[in-house]
Design a protein around this motif. Sequence first.
Motif, PDB file in Angstrom:
ATOM      1  N   SER A 290       0.800  -1.229   0.000  1.00 11.20           N
ATOM      2  CA  SER A 290       0.000   0.000   0.000  1.00 11.20           C
ATOM      3  C   SER A 290       0.829   1.274   0.000  1.00 11.20           C
ATOM      4  CB  SER A 290      -0.981   0.034   1.177  1.00 11.20           C
ATOM      5  OG  SER A 290      -1.772   1.207   1.127  1.00 11.20           O
ATOM      6  N   ALA A 291       2.028   1.253   0.576  1.00 11.53           N
ATOM      7  CA  ALA A 291       2.902   2.434   0.613  1.00 11.53           C
ATOM      8  C   ALA A 291       4.342   1.946   0.762  1.00 11.53           C
ATOM      9  CB  ALA A 291       2.518   3.348   1.772  1.00 11.53           C
ATOM     10  N   PRO A 292       5.318   2.776   0.382  1.00  9.66           N
ATOM     11  CA  PRO A 292       6.721   2.358   0.525  1.00  9.66           C
ATOM     12  C   PRO A 292       7.077   2.092   1.989  1.00  9.66           C
ATOM     13  CG  PRO A 292       6.543   4.286  -0.892  1.00  9.66           C
ATOM     14  CD  PRO A 292       5.191   4.087  -0.264  1.00  9.66           C
ATOM     15  N   LEU A 293       7.835   1.019   2.200  1.00 13.81           N
ATOM     16  CA  LEU A 293       8.303   0.676   3.539  1.00 13.81           C
ATOM     17  C   LEU A 293       9.777   1.039   3.648  1.00 13.81           C
ATOM     18  CD1 LEU A 293       7.733  -0.790   6.282  1.00 13.81           C
ATOM     19  CD2 LEU A 293       8.612  -2.861   5.191  1.00 13.81           C
ATOM     20  N   PRO A 294      10.123   2.021   4.491  1.00  8.25           N
ATOM     21  CA  PRO A 294      11.541   2.375   4.644  1.00  8.25           C
ATOM     22  C   PRO A 294      12.361   1.171   5.096  1.00  8.25           C
ATOM     23  CG  PRO A 294      10.130   4.043   5.656  1.00  8.25           C
ATOM     24  CD  PRO A 294       9.246   2.884   5.297  1.00  8.25           C
ATOM     25  N   LEU A 295      13.553   1.032   4.532  1.00  7.46           N
ATOM     26  CA  LEU A 295      14.408  -0.107   4.878  1.00  7.46           C
ATOM     27  C   LEU A 295      14.748  -0.125   6.370  1.00  7.46           C
ATOM     28  CD1 LEU A 295      16.868  -0.134   1.842  1.00  7.46           C
ATOM     29  CD2 LEU A 295      15.117  -1.838   2.371  1.00  7.46           C
ATOM     30  N   ALA A 296      14.951   1.064   6.947  1.00  3.82           N
ATOM     31  CA  ALA A 296      15.290   1.134   8.373  1.00  3.82           C
ATOM     32  C   ALA A 296      14.152   0.580   9.230  1.00  3.82           C
ATOM     33  CB  ALA A 296      15.586   2.581   8.767  1.00  3.82           C
ATOM     34  N   LEU A 297      12.905   0.830   8.815  1.00  5.47           N
ATOM     35  CA  LEU A 297      11.751   0.328   9.563  1.00  5.47           C
ATOM     36  C   LEU A 297      11.616  -1.179   9.402  1.00  5.47           C
ATOM     37  CD1 LEU A 297       9.252   0.883  11.269  1.00  5.47           C
ATOM     38  CD2 LEU A 297       8.024   1.505   9.184  1.00  5.47           C
ATOM     39  N   MET A 298      11.847  -1.671   8.197  1.00  7.45           N
ATOM     40  CA  MET A 298      11.795  -3.113   7.962  1.00  7.45           C
ATOM     41  C   MET A 298      12.837  -3.844   8.814  1.00  7.45           C
ATOM     42  SD  MET A 298      12.101  -5.157   4.339  1.00  7.45           S
ATOM     43  CE  MET A 298      13.799  -4.701   4.048  1.00  7.45           C
ATOM     44  N   GLU A 299      14.032  -3.307   8.855  1.00  9.10           N
ATOM     45  CA  GLU A 299      15.100  -3.921   9.649  1.00  9.10           C
ATOM     46  C   GLU A 299      14.787  -3.880  11.138  1.00  9.10           C
ATOM     47  OE1 GLU A 299      18.414  -1.666   8.336  1.00  9.10           O
ATOM     48  OE2 GLU A 299      18.587  -2.718   6.401  1.00  9.10           O
ATOM     49  N   ALA A 300      14.180  -2.781  11.592  1.00  9.17           N
ATOM     50  CA  ALA A 300      13.818  -2.663  13.008  1.00  9.17           C
ATOM     51  C   ALA A 300      12.764  -3.702  13.385  1.00  9.17           C
ATOM     52  CB  ALA A 300      13.305  -1.257  13.299  1.00  9.17           C
ATOM     53  N   PHE A 301      11.788  -3.948  12.487  1.00 15.00           N
ATOM     54  CA  PHE A 301      10.739  -4.936  12.764  1.00 15.00           C
ATOM     55  C   PHE A 301      11.329  -6.344  12.823  1.00 15.00           C
ATOM     56  CE2 PHE A 301       7.316  -7.847  11.585  1.00 15.00           C
ATOM     57  CZ  PHE A 301       6.316  -7.446  12.458  1.00 15.00           C
ATOM     58  N   ASP A 435      17.492   9.674  15.826  1.00 18.85           N
ATOM     59  CA  ASP A 435      16.522  10.537  16.502  1.00 18.85           C
ATOM     60  C   ASP A 435      15.297  10.837  15.654  1.00 18.85           C
ATOM     61  OD1 ASP A 435      17.962  10.781  18.867  1.00 18.85           O
ATOM     62  OD2 ASP A 435      19.175  12.436  18.092  1.00 18.85           O
ATOM     63  N   VAL A 436      15.190  10.201  14.469  1.00 21.90           N
ATOM     64  CA  VAL A 436      14.060  10.453  13.569  1.00 21.90           C
ATOM     65  C   VAL A 436      13.077   9.294  13.634  1.00 21.90           C
ATOM     66  CG1 VAL A 436      13.356  10.724  11.163  1.00 21.90           C
ATOM     67  CG2 VAL A 436      15.362  11.950  12.012  1.00 21.90           C
ATOM     68  N   LEU A 437      11.799   9.631  13.846  1.00 23.24           N
ATOM     69  CA  LEU A 437      10.744   8.618  13.832  1.00 23.24           C
ATOM     70  C   LEU A 437      10.142   8.475  12.444  1.00 23.24           C
ATOM     71  CD1 LEU A 437       8.674   9.117  17.121  1.00 23.24           C
ATOM     72  CD2 LEU A 437      10.110   7.194  16.500  1.00 23.24           C
ATOM     73  N   GLU A 438       9.812   9.608  11.814  1.00 21.35           N
ATOM     74  CA  GLU A 438       9.189   9.593  10.498  1.00 21.35           C
ATOM     75  C   GLU A 438       9.639  10.816   9.712  1.00 21.35           C
ATOM     76  OE1 GLU A 438       5.001   7.741  10.107  1.00 21.35           O
ATOM     77  OE2 GLU A 438       4.893   9.154  11.773  1.00 21.35           O
ATOM     78  N   VAL A 439       9.523  10.707   8.383  1.00 19.76           N
ATOM     79  CA  VAL A 439       9.896  11.847   7.543  1.00 19.76           C
ATOM     80  C   VAL A 439       9.124  11.801   6.228  1.00 19.76           C
ATOM     81  CG1 VAL A 439      11.848  10.621   6.499  1.00 19.76           C
ATOM     82  CG2 VAL A 439      11.825  13.121   6.503  1.00 19.76           C
ATOM     83  N   ALA A 440       8.825  12.965   5.701  1.00 21.71           N
ATOM     84  CA  ALA A 440       8.273  13.099   4.356  1.00 21.71           C
ATOM     85  C   ALA A 440       8.965  14.278   3.689  1.00 21.71           C
ATOM     86  CB  ALA A 440       6.774  13.324   4.399  1.00 21.71           C
ATOM     87  N   VAL A 441       9.436  14.066   2.470  1.00 26.19           N
ATOM     88  CA  VAL A 441      10.159  15.097   1.742  1.00 26.19           C
ATOM     89  C   VAL A 441       9.309  15.594   0.581  1.00 26.19           C
ATOM     90  CG1 VAL A 441      12.162  15.529   0.257  1.00 26.19           C
ATOM     91  CG2 VAL A 441      12.446  14.271   2.405  1.00 26.19           C
ATOM     92  N   TYR A 456       9.794  17.263   6.190  1.00 23.15           N
ATOM     93  CA  TYR A 456       8.941  17.314   7.385  1.00 23.15           C
ATOM     94  C   TYR A 456       9.305  16.112   8.252  1.00 23.15           C
ATOM     95  CZ  TYR A 456       5.870  21.242   6.399  1.00 23.15           C
ATOM     96  OH  TYR A 456       5.369  22.512   6.222  1.00 23.15           O
ATOM     97  N   VAL A 457       9.741  16.390   9.479  1.00 19.54           N
ATOM     98  CA  VAL A 457      10.320  15.353  10.330  1.00 19.54           C
ATOM     99  C   VAL A 457       9.558  15.244  11.646  1.00 19.54           C
ATOM    100  CG1 VAL A 457      12.369  14.707  11.682  1.00 19.54           C
ATOM    101  CG2 VAL A 457      12.630  15.549   9.336  1.00 19.54           C
ATOM    102  N   VAL A 458       9.257  13.989  12.028  1.00 16.72           N
ATOM    103  CA  VAL A 458       8.761  13.689  13.377  1.00 16.72           C
ATOM    104  C   VAL A 458       9.937  13.107  14.147  1.00 16.72           C
ATOM    105  CG1 VAL A 458       7.117  12.381  14.773  1.00 16.72           C
ATOM    106  CG2 VAL A 458       6.447  13.187  12.491  1.00 16.72           C
ATOM    107  N   LYS A 459      10.350  13.791  15.214  1.00 12.08           N
ATOM    108  CA  LYS A 459      11.514  13.314  15.958  1.00 12.08           C
ATOM    109  C   LYS A 459      11.089  12.473  17.157  1.00 12.08           C
ATOM    110  CE  LYS A 459      11.987  17.845  18.241  1.00 12.08           C
ATOM    111  NZ  LYS A 459      12.888  18.998  18.434  1.00 12.08           N
ATOM    112  N   ARG A 460      12.018  11.695  17.654  1.00  9.97           N
ATOM    113  CA  ARG A 460      11.735  10.854  18.819  1.00  9.97           C
ATOM    114  C   ARG A 460      11.494  11.718  20.054  1.00  9.97           C
ATOM    115  NH1 ARG A 460      12.564   5.488  18.132  1.00  9.97           N
ATOM    116  NH2 ARG A 460      13.659   4.884  16.228  1.00  9.97           N
ATOM    117  N   PRO A 461      10.665  11.226  20.983  1.00  3.08           N
ATOM    118  CA  PRO A 461      10.406  11.994  22.213  1.00  3.08           C
ATOM    119  C   PRO A 461      11.712  12.337  22.932  1.00  3.08           C
ATOM    120  CG  PRO A 461       8.904  10.134  22.043  1.00  3.08           C
ATOM    121  CD  PRO A 461       9.899   9.975  20.932  1.00  3.08           C
ATOM    122  N   GLU A 462      11.777  13.545  23.434  1.00  3.53           N
ATOM    123  CA  GLU A 462      12.934  14.048  24.191  1.00  3.53           C
ATOM    124  C   GLU A 462      14.198  14.191  23.342  1.00  3.53           C
ATOM    125  OE1 GLU A 462      13.444  11.683  27.687  1.00  3.53           O
ATOM    126  OE2 GLU A 462      11.342  11.873  28.298  1.00  3.53           O
TER     127      GLU A 462
END
Length: 516
Positions: A290-301, A435-441, A456-462
Motif C-alpha cells: 500500500s505504501a513504501p516501507l523504509p528499509l530502516a523500519l523493515m530492519e527494526a521490525f 533521533d528520527v521517527l518519520e519523515v516526508a520530503v 517534514y520530520v517527526v523526531k523521537r520523544p525528548e
Amino acid sequence: MMMLSNIMNENIKEFDEYDFLYFGNRTYTNIEVDRLSTIFSNYLLSEVENSGDKVIVYLANCPEVIISYQAILKAGKVVVPVMYALNAKEIQYIIEDSNVNTIITSNALLENIVKVAEKTGKKLNVIVTDNIENDAAEGSVNIHELEKIYNHSKSQNREELNISEDDLAVILYTSGTTGQPKGVMLTHRNLYISAQSAARLMKAEMWKKPTLVALPLAHSFGFTAMNTYLFLGSSVVIIERFNADEIFKAVEKHKIRTFTAVPAMIYGMVMNPNIDSYDLSSLEGVLSSSAPLPLALMEAFTKKTGTEVWQGYGLSEASPVVSTQWRGATIKPGSVGLPIDIVRVKIINDEGEELPRNEVGELAVKGLNVTPGYYQLEEETAKTIVDGWLRTGDLARIDEDGDIFIVDRKKDIIIRGGLNIFPRDSEEIIMTHPDVLEVAVIGVPDEEMGERVVAYVVKRPESVITELNVISHSQEHLAKYKTPQEVVFVDQLPRNGVGKILKRKISELYQNKVMN
C-alpha cells in the motif's frame, strides 16, 4: 465463472463448515456468514424501496462488513466501500458522485449520514448493524435494523440473478492523495482473479491456516485479502481498528504464521513498548504493501520480532495486487517482488515507449485484474489506461531478474536546477538517523532553482535533533542538491485511512506556514 457473489458458496464446497471469523468473543462459521448474507440480500431486493443499484458500506472492521459485501453482491448490486474515518463532507461527495440511496452503517457513524441527508435533502435508506440510539435520525432517513432483518426474514433461499463476471462489482474511491477522490470501477472478474492469484502464491503457508485482518476492509488491500482467505479456507481474526496489542494477542492466541499490513502498522508495532511481552514465535512473516516501507523500519521490525517482512506493490486500479515477495523467494532490499502470474509489466517513458531493464520510468501494468476505468470520468480513464496498459503514476525500474523497484510517485518528483530528485532517496537516508521517527520530503517553489527540498520530520520523544543535524546527516550520504534545504519538525504527518502519508496535505501545510 469468476463471480464474487459465488465465492462463499465455493468456499463451503471446498472446506465444509469451519470457524471462519473471530471478532471479540463472537465466532462465525462460513455457513453462518453465507446464510446471513443471503437473508440480507433478499431483504435488499424486496424490502428496501428505491435501494438503487449501488450500496455504501460505511463501517469499522467487523463481521457485518463481510456479510454486507456478500449480501450486496448476491443481490446483483455494486458495493461502494467507505472508510469509517471519513467525515460528513467526504461522505457527501461519495454519495453524490456515486448516486447512492442505501447505506449500511453503525449507530456510532449514523450522525454523519443524517448530516448528509439534511444538507442534500436526499431521502436515504440506512441499515444500522447495531441498536439505534440516535433519535435525530427519525424523519431524516429511512432506518432499518439489521438484527430485525435477520429475525423477521421470510426467505433464506438465494435468488438467482442474471449477472456476469464482466459486470461491475465494486466502486472503490481512491484516497484523494492528489485531489478529489475518483471512483475506481472493478468487475467481478477483476477482483476474483486477483484474489485467486494471491491464493495460489500463498497456498503452501496459508492453506486452512489462521490469520488476522487489521487493514481497513473498505480499502482495496483489505477487501482482496478477505477474498484471498476465502480461497485458502483460512480462519480470520478481525481487528476493529489498528491496535498493536490486539494484533500481538491474536498472534499469540491463534498461533498466526502470517498476515498483511501497511507500513504505518509496522511502525506502530515496532514502537509498541509491550512487543516483548507477547509470544510471537509462531509468526514467520508479514506482507507489507500500500505504501513504501523504509528499509530502516523493515530492519527494526525484523530485529524486534525475528520475522521476515515481505513487500508487495499494488493499487486500487489493479484490484489491487501487481507484485509481491513471498517466503522462499530471493528478497532484494528495496524490491517489491516479482509480478504476480496474471499481469504483465513494463517501464515506459513519457511517450509510452518501453525502456530497457534497470532504467527508471513509469510502471505500466496489463492484466485481467485491471480496472475498466473511473466512474463517470471518461477523460481521466483515457489518460490512465492506454492500449489496455494501466499507467500507474509510479516511477520504477525492473532489474534483470524481473524484480520491480518502486522509485517514487511520478507527481512527487522534485526538479531543482533542472535535476530530478526522488524524495524517497532523501527519506530513506533521513530515516536512518537515530533521533528520527518519520519523515516526508516535498518540493516547494523556489525563484532561483525552480524547487527546493523541504523535509517534514517527526523526531523521537525528548530528542534534541536540530535542522542542521538532519541536513548534515543527509549530506554525508547524498549529493548536496538531493538533500533538504529546510527542515520542519512536526508532531505527526497527515495520513489517509490506511496510513499512507498525504504529501498534498503537507504541501498545503507548508504554503500556510509561508503565508502566515
